[in-house]
Design an enzyme around this catalytic site. Structure first.
Site, PDB file in Angstrom:
ATOM      1  CG  HIS A   1      -0.717   1.709  -3.522  1.00  0.00           C
ATOM      2  ND1 HIS A   1      -1.972   1.462  -2.976  1.00  0.00           N
ATOM      3  CD2 HIS A   1      -0.366   0.574  -4.186  1.00  0.00           C
ATOM      4  CE1 HIS A   1      -2.351   0.228  -3.306  1.00  0.00           C
ATOM      5  NE2 HIS A   1      -1.398  -0.323  -4.032  1.00  0.00           N
TER       6      HIS A   1
ATOM      7  CG  ASP B   1      -2.280   0.675   0.911  1.00  0.00           C
ATOM      8  OD1 ASP B   1      -2.231   1.872   0.577  1.00  0.00           O
ATOM      9  OD2 ASP B   1      -3.332   0.042   1.005  1.00  0.00           O
TER      10      ASP B   1
END
Length: 266
Positions: free
Chosen positions: A185, A162
């Site tokens: 991300h 993430d």
């Protein structure tokens, strides 16, 4: 300022095999009633684990609330120090209502959710950290910070499934520099304004960071229907290698395909 430090965990097998030695904070005087000061017990348990010749687990038992004042857990250590979580997908390490937090020279691997969470705190120094999780692991943000001021995150390696670093509402005067991010991300401000809420983020500098094969590099994401302000954000001297969206500002963010309002979902 009083600080509450709550981690739910259990006896742990260290990564790669057998049972590690245990340094249980209860054995060093911690009470965990949310009222008495457990700072010295945590410090002593850390020192024991960090100076052990073999891999050691610093154990913070489940079902308790430990109150500690500002304390430094500092490496490098003689051998790996581990904490394993056994409750329903908690963050590995969380600090709330704290002042003058310093984390330095530590390694975090394979958290069930966020590796480090900082909220309602000030005077935060996170540096020389290594945070690792598989690129396909969901919700494993490296560092999440919200409702906090006067913070610096620097000189660290973060690769997760993430955000390498996520920045929530109420954060101001944050300096992020010299972060090696990937996989993941990227570094994200948000998501902000979910459910029509008001959110603000001010005075954020992200500089001299490297992004390698991440989904995004630098991102600001807000939900449709929210309100507030993202102000005085600076991106300086950052480097992107094989990044799908080096810089992306998305004012119609949603993380599912239904009931997102008007806009595009990413």
């Amino acid at each position: 300022m009083e600080a509450y430090f709550l981690v739910l965990c259990c006896l742990a097998y260290y990564f790669g095999g057998g049972l590690s030695q245990i340094a249980n904070v209860i054995d060093y005087g911690a009470v965990g009633d949310g009222k008495r000061d457990d700072t010295q017990a945590f410090s002593t348990a850390w020192d024991v684990a960090c100076n052990a010749s073999d891999s050691t687990t610093m154990l913070i038992p489940s079902g308790k609330t430990f109150m500690i004042y500002p304390v430094v857990f500092k490496g490098p250590c003689k051998s790996p120090v581990h904490v394993q979580i056994c409750s329903d997908a908690p963050d590995t390490l969380a600090f709330g209502n704290c002042s003058n937090i310093t984390l330095e020279g530590l390694r975090f691997v394979n958290s069930p959710m966020k590796h480090i969470s900082i909220f309602k705190s000030s005077g935060v120094q996170l540096r020389n950290l290594t945070i690792l999780a598989p690129g396909e692991s969901p919700n494993t943000d490296g560092i999440h910070i919200e409702e906090s001021q006067q913070a610096e995150i620097s000189n660290s390696i973060i690769g997760t499934g993430d955000d390498c670093i996520s920045i929530g509402s109420g954060t101001s005067n944050l300096n992020i520099t010299q972060i090696n991010c990937g996989p993941g991300h990227g570094i994200s401000i948000g998501s902000l304004g979910r459910g029509g809420t008001k959110a603000t983020v001010n005075q954020v500098l992200i500089s001299n960071c490297k992004f390698n094969k991440t989904t995004n590099g630098l991102r600001i994401k807000t939900w449709p229907g929210g309100s507030g302000l993202v102000n005085d954000i600076k991106f300086v001297g950052n480097n992107f290698t094989e990044v799908y969206n080096p810089i992306i500002i998305n004012q119609f963010y949603c993380d599912h395909s239904k009931n997102c309002g008007t806009g595009v979902c990413n």
